[in-house]
Scaffold this motif. Sequence first.
Motif, short mmCIF file in Angstrom:
data_model
loop_
_atom_site.label_atom_id
_atom_site.label_comp_id
_atom_site.label_asym_id
_atom_site.label_seq_id
_atom_site.Cartn_x
_atom_site.Cartn_y
_atom_site.Cartn_z
N VAL A 51 -4.07 -44.49 31.47
CA VAL A 51 -5.11 -45.30 30.82
C VAL A 51 -4.75 -46.76 31.06
O VAL A 51 -3.58 -47.15 30.97
N TYR A 52 -5.77 -47.56 31.35
CA TYR A 52 -5.54 -48.97 31.65
C TYR A 52 -6.24 -49.88 30.65
O TYR A 52 -7.33 -49.59 30.19
N TYR A 53 -5.58 -50.99 30.39
CA TYR A 53 -6.18 -52.11 29.66
C TYR A 53 -5.91 -53.34 30.51
O TYR A 53 -4.75 -53.70 30.76
N GLN A 54 -6.96 -53.95 31.02
CA GLN A 54 -6.86 -55.11 31.92
C GLN A 54 -5.90 -54.82 33.07
O GLN A 54 -5.00 -55.60 33.36
N ASN A 55 -6.08 -53.65 33.69
CA ASN A 55 -5.29 -53.19 34.83
C ASN A 55 -3.82 -52.93 34.52
O ASN A 55 -3.01 -52.76 35.42
N ILE A 90 3.04 -49.56 29.15
CA ILE A 90 4.04 -48.71 29.79
C ILE A 90 5.10 -49.58 30.47
O ILE A 90 6.27 -49.23 30.51
N ASN A 91 4.70 -50.75 30.95
CA ASN A 91 5.62 -51.63 31.68
C ASN A 91 6.66 -52.30 30.80
O ASN A 91 7.82 -52.41 31.18
N ASN A 92 6.26 -52.77 29.60
CA ASN A 92 7.22 -53.52 28.79
C ASN A 92 7.27 -53.08 27.32
O ASN A 92 7.90 -53.74 26.51
N ASN A 93 6.59 -51.99 26.99
CA ASN A 93 6.60 -51.40 25.65
C ASN A 93 6.04 -52.33 24.57
O ASN A 93 6.26 -52.12 23.39
N SER A 102 -9.78 -47.98 30.06
CA SER A 102 -10.38 -47.33 31.22
C SER A 102 -9.40 -46.35 31.84
O SER A 102 -8.18 -46.55 31.77
N GLU A 103 -9.93 -45.31 32.44
CA GLU A 103 -9.07 -44.37 33.19
C GLU A 103 -8.99 -44.78 34.65
O GLU A 103 -8.27 -44.15 35.42
#
Length: 63
Positions: free
Chosen positions: A20-24, A44-47, A58-59
């Motif tokens: 799932v994405y928020y602003q890519n 997911i990248n920096n918690n 968005s998916e």
Amino acid sequence: MQLRRAAEIMNSKQKENIVVYYQNEPVNIVSLNSNIGTAYVKSINNNRGFDILIEELSEKKQQ
């Protein structure tokens, strides 16, 4: 994204396989507030955690 789909993803036993994405930025849905249409998500990248409108999820990664 619609509330129903966000809830399906959040409650899925295989949610690790659904991106799932928020602003890519890939995020995990932690909780939903259906009364006001928001989601608490963690990057997911920096918690980092933050509240956003569910409709901003968005998916698909935006181009």
